[in-house]
Design an enzyme around this catalytic site. Structure first.
Site: not given
Ligand code: PMV
Length: 311
Positions: A100, A102-103, A144
């Site tokens: 999450s 990295a997103a 990631d």
């Protein structure tokens, strides 16, 4: 522009978590169906962020990575590190091995670039996300960050990457133990084992790396039996490394008992999620029900081959 917009997505590690930290190859897939979006708007004063996800904002220091993502992007564009607010809308569950942070960072990097009319290539976006991630996570491998900017499956080793197409049919089912796993602590535990029992730990990590190499081949040709077998073996090794847990074992046993071709933890472990492979035409419902009965706190179905969605 009045506002810049960016989006990114979740990731799922299939093979090579933990061994990737020690220089071995790993394989992950972008999960485009689970997205994060950000809007970047000009404001007076210091950098700031807001998020619509209470599970994200409940964490102490949650702003660190997003603010660093704005700062790193502005720096790269040669602009002063001030005067931007980013608002985040994330559907990526936090602390579950879906990447999450990295997103969110990936969406912010794209939004800030868009605000300033800049086009950043994939490598640059990866570097900026990784730079932001480093602040909060110590020394992540970059798996990631790289998968967050990918369209296809990723084979990753020491920052170098190859994207490839997965021919596998069927589906992955991801199930949440409901337990928060600290990746930082799990990584430290593996490092401690390496110091205590170097020979044993190195043998285990080498084997995980070798599996990742073989698994890429199996995924490319669509060999579901082989892929499932390598998931099972990876799980046994990860357990020996000390990054499994009672809850993970319960879900893995439930999935394979209900007909999954293989199952393992995904990500840092010691909590978080497991991933199970359902063969083409096999009964995903039986596996899902078994996982729910075994206490899964959340269940997602992920297609093996990524479907990039119009970005
Ligand atoms: O817990 P996650 O989904 O961020 O994955 C961590 C993967 C590790 O290999 C354990 C750590 C890393 O930096 O790659």
């Amino acid at each position: 522009a009045v506002a810049g917009h960016g989006r990114s997505h979740a990731k799922l590690i299939l093979f090579g978590e933990h061994s990737v930290v020690h220089g071995h190859p790993a394989i992950a897939v972008p999960v485009h169906a689970i997205g994060a979006e950000a809007d970047a708007v000009p404001v007076g004063g210091a950098l700031s962020v807001s998020s619509d996800d209470a599970a994200i904002t409940a964490r102490e220091g949650w702003q660190d990575v997003p603010v660093m993502a704005i700062a790193a992007t502005l720096r790269r564009l040669g602009l002063p590190e001030e005067g931007v607010h980013a608002s985040i809308r994330s559907r990526v569950p936090a602390g579950r091995g879906f990447g999450s942070s990295a997103a969110v960072a990936g969406a912010i990097v794209a939004a800030v670039a868009d605000l300033h009319g800049a086009e950043l290539d994939r490598q640059t976006r990866f570097e900026l996300v990784q730079e932001a991630e480093r602040v909060a996570h110590g020394n992540p491998s970059g798996l990631d960050a790289r998968t967050t900017v990918a369209d296809r499956a990723v084979a990753f080793q020491r920052g170098a990457v190859r994207e490839f197409d997965i021919a596998l049919q069927g589906s992955f089912v991801v199930a949440d133990t409901g337990v928060h796993g600290s990746t930082r602590r799990a990584v430290a535990d593996v490092r401690a084992l390496l110091e205590r029992e170097p020979e044993r730990a190195e043998t285990l990590l080498d084997r995980l790396g070798a599996i990742a190499v073989d698994a890429e081949r199996a995924l490319r040709v669509g060999d579901a039996q082989a892929t499932g077998g390598m998931m099972d073996e990876s799980q046994r090794i990860l357990r020996e490394l000390g990054v499994s847990s009672v809850e993970i074992e319960a879900l893995v046993t439930a999935a394979t008992g209900a007909g999954a071709l293989g199952a393992k933890l995904s990500g840092g472990g010691q909590g978080g999620c497991i991933v199970a492979l359902i063969g083409d035409g096999d009964d995903a419902t039986a596996v899902t029900e078994a996982l729910r009965a075994a206490g899964a706190a959340g269940i997602w179905s992920v297609p093996p081959a990524p479907h990039p969605s119009g970005t």
